[in-house]
Write an enzyme that holds these catalytic residues in place. Structure first.
Site, mmCIF file in Angstrom:
data_model
loop_
_atom_site.group_PDB
_atom_site.id
_atom_site.type_symbol
_atom_site.label_atom_id
_atom_site.label_comp_id
_atom_site.label_asym_id
_atom_site.label_seq_id
_atom_site.Cartn_x
_atom_site.Cartn_y
_atom_site.Cartn_z
ATOM 1 N N ASP A 68 -17.414 7.281 -1.613
ATOM 2 C CA ASP A 68 -16.160 7.212 -0.856
ATOM 3 C C ASP A 68 -15.874 8.619 -0.322
ATOM 4 O O ASP A 68 -16.506 9.598 -0.742
ATOM 5 C CB ASP A 68 -15.027 6.713 -1.772
ATOM 6 C CG ASP A 68 -13.695 6.542 -1.035
ATOM 7 O OD1 ASP A 68 -13.701 6.427 0.204
ATOM 8 O OD2 ASP A 68 -12.638 6.519 -1.715
ATOM 9 N N CYS A 70 -16.441 1.939 0.721
ATOM 10 C CA CYS A 70 -15.250 1.127 1.021
ATOM 11 C C CYS A 70 -14.785 1.282 2.458
ATOM 12 O O CYS A 70 -14.110 0.409 2.984
ATOM 13 C CB CYS A 70 -14.130 1.493 0.061
ATOM 14 S SG CYS A 70 -13.690 3.237 0.112
ATOM 15 N N ARG A 115 -13.719 -8.444 2.185
ATOM 16 C CA ARG A 115 -12.316 -8.215 1.824
ATOM 17 C C ARG A 115 -11.482 -9.438 2.216
ATOM 18 O O ARG A 115 -10.590 -9.860 1.479
ATOM 19 C CB ARG A 115 -11.788 -6.972 2.563
ATOM 20 C CG ARG A 115 -12.393 -5.651 2.139
ATOM 21 C CD ARG A 115 -11.872 -5.204 0.805
ATOM 22 N NE ARG A 115 -10.418 -5.146 0.772
ATOM 23 C CZ ARG A 115 -9.674 -4.130 1.254
ATOM 24 N NH1 ARG A 115 -10.262 -3.063 1.744
ATOM 25 N NH2 ARG A 115 -8.359 -4.177 1.192
ATOM 26 N N GLN A 118 -10.317 -3.877 -2.998
ATOM 27 C CA GLN A 118 -11.595 -3.326 -2.564
ATOM 28 C C GLN A 118 -12.701 -3.661 -3.564
ATOM 29 O O GLN A 118 -13.775 -4.131 -3.183
ATOM 30 C CB GLN A 118 -11.476 -1.805 -2.412
ATOM 31 C CG GLN A 118 -12.755 -1.159 -1.932
ATOM 32 C CD GLN A 118 -13.111 -1.572 -0.515
ATOM 33 O OE1 GLN A 118 -12.275 -1.543 0.375
ATOM 34 N NE2 GLN A 118 -14.346 -1.979 -0.298
ATOM 35 N N ARG A 159 0.874 -1.181 0.000
ATOM 36 C CA ARG A 159 0.000 0.000 0.000
ATOM 37 C C ARG A 159 0.905 1.223 0.000
ATOM 38 O O ARG A 159 1.635 1.472 0.953
ATOM 39 C CB ARG A 159 -0.922 0.007 1.215
ATOM 40 C CG ARG A 159 -1.605 1.354 1.409
ATOM 41 C CD ARG A 159 -2.705 1.337 2.448
ATOM 42 N NE ARG A 159 -3.881 0.640 1.970
ATOM 43 C CZ ARG A 159 -5.093 0.773 2.512
ATOM 44 N NH1 ARG A 159 -5.279 1.559 3.548
ATOM 45 N NH2 ARG A 159 -6.114 0.110 2.026
ATOM 46 N N HIS A 168 -7.508 0.620 -6.277
ATOM 47 C CA HIS A 168 -7.671 -0.212 -5.078
ATOM 48 C C HIS A 168 -8.361 -1.518 -5.483
ATOM 49 O O HIS A 168 -9.523 -1.757 -5.158
ATOM 50 C CB HIS A 168 -8.486 0.558 -4.033
ATOM 51 C CG HIS A 168 -8.423 -0.013 -2.652
ATOM 52 N ND1 HIS A 168 -7.703 -1.158 -2.331
ATOM 53 C CD2 HIS A 168 -8.996 0.414 -1.487
ATOM 54 C CE1 HIS A 168 -7.849 -1.407 -1.041
ATOM 55 N NE2 HIS A 168 -8.618 -0.481 -0.509
HETATM 56 N N1 NVA Z 1 -10.072 6.905 -1.382
HETATM 57 C C1 NVA Z 1 -9.660 6.463 -0.064
HETATM 58 C C2 NVA Z 1 -9.881 4.986 0.072
HETATM 59 C C3 NVA Z 1 -9.514 4.409 1.416
HETATM 60 C C4 NVA Z 1 -9.718 2.939 1.493
HETATM 61 C C5 NVA Z 1 -8.204 6.826 0.166
HETATM 62 O O1 NVA Z 1 -7.394 6.634 -0.747
HETATM 63 O O2 NVA Z 1 -7.889 7.325 1.237
HETATM 64 N N1 CP Z 2 -11.250 0.062 2.598
HETATM 65 C C1 CP Z 2 -9.968 -0.032 3.031
HETATM 66 O O1 CP Z 2 -9.040 -0.355 2.286
HETATM 67 O O2 CP Z 2 -9.817 0.206 4.356
HETATM 68 P P1 CP Z 2 -8.443 0.443 5.134
HETATM 69 O O3 CP Z 2 -7.872 1.739 4.645
HETATM 70 O O4 CP Z 2 -8.831 0.460 6.572
HETATM 71 O O5 CP Z 2 -7.505 -0.697 4.807
#
Ligand code: NVA
Ligand code: CP
Length: 303
Positions: free
Chosen positions: A222, A262, A290, A133, A103, A130
């Site tokens: 989101d 998500c 997930r 997800q 990540r 992602h």
């Molecule tokens: N769009 C959000 C998704 C988190 C799972 C982010 O990138 O922070």
């Molecule tokens: N939806 C998701 O990826 O959650 P986290 O950021 O908690 O991993």
């Protein structure tokens, strides 16, 4: 399936089917309390350059349930954070581990990591995509609706990593995707162009949330401020006015609409508490799934 899971666009329809069937089987085994250890003796490295609740826990627990072990590697504490190059890191980690989940902000870095790694690399979120997800989301839709063929999925809000991933999935699978994003916050232009050209059931980008959610089977949103965008918060909150998923908007969708997110969510911003905690919301099942889809992916890639 390819060696890595870097983008949903790399998955063919048959790969999606294989992942979802495997996820269903693994979920059932878990619910029946049956032990299943296809990854016994294997290790997954999890490189986190950004925060996480769901992704970290579901990968770590998933690996444990499959008989293997997961290592949490914060990039702050590895030499990556001090500038060791991706190529060396990927080649060396490939000698110790059997799979890597990353990540981080840059999709290009993840692609580069995978190019140098001789073991499977799984994208656990970048600023662009992602994939894990969207696999969990589609699996949830299959569970609730028996499939996604012919459904109308409405995405309301920021044209971010989640929106881009939905577009990539719609480029391959037979559901219709309607996005409503404000000017200046559209999804990635190249992903959108390719998706619109290739989507079997069509992709539409609207400016009007009401148009997008009308008769929708799924309404998805989101956060307006993703990880790394905290300094843009004030500006974004202004620009996204009118894009909140609230009861009045949900009333335009199908009666049995599924409300999805998500997570993490900001109640009172992109979605109201009434809707996200209401009877149409499936967010908790979505988060649980997930675990099952990622176990399915890990078994397929790492066995
Ligand atoms: N769009 C959000 C998704 C988190 C799972 C982010 O990138 O922070
Ligand atoms: N939806 C998701 O990826 O959650 P986290 O950021 O908690 O991993």
């Amino acid at each position: 399936m390819k060696k890595d899971l870097l983008s949903e666009y790399d998955l063919e329809r048959s790969d999606y089917k294989c992942i979802f069937e495997n996820a269903q089987r693994l979920k059932r085994l878990l619910q029946e309390g049956k032990e299943y250890s296809p990854l016994k003796g294997k290790t997954l490295g999890m490189i986190f350059d950004k925060s996480s609740t769901r992704t970290r826990i579901s990968f770590e627990v998933g690996m444990y349930q499959l008989g293997g072990v997961a290592l949490f590697l914060s990039s702050r504490d590895t030499q990556l954070g001090r500038g060791e190059i991706i190529a060396d890191t990927a080649r060396i980690m490939s000698r110790y581990l059997n799979g890597i989940m990353i990540r981080t902000s840059s999709q290009t870095s993840v692609v580069e990591f995978a190019r140098h790694a001789t073991i499977p690399v799984i994208n656990g979120l970048t600023d662009l995509l992602h994939p894990c997800q969207i696999l969990g989301d589609l699996f949830t839709i299959i569970e609730k609706r028996g499939g996604y063929e012919g459904l109308k999925i409405a995405y309301v809000g920021d044209g971010n990593n989640i929106a881009n991933s939905w577009i990539n999935a719609a480029a391959k699978l037979p559901f219709h995707l309607d996005l409503a994003c404000p000017d200046g916050y559209h999804p990635d232009a190249a992903i959108l162009k390719r998706g619109m050209a290739e989507a079997p059931a069509g992709i539409v980008l609207n400016r009007d949330p009401e148009e997008a959610v009308r008769d929708a089977d799924v309404v998805y949103t989101d956060v307006w401020v993703s990880m790394g965008q905290e300094t843009e918060r004030g500006e974004r909150l202004k620009k996204f006015q009118g894009y909140q998923v609230n009861q009045a908007l949900i009333d335009l969708a199908k009666k049995d609409v599924l409300v999805m997110h998500c997570l993490p969510a900001h109640r009172g911003e992109e979605i109201t508490a009434e809707v996200i905690d209401g009877p149409r919301s499936v967010i908790i099942d979505e988060a649980e799934n997930r675990l099952h889809v990622q176990k399915a992916v890990m078994e397929i890639l790492m066995r």
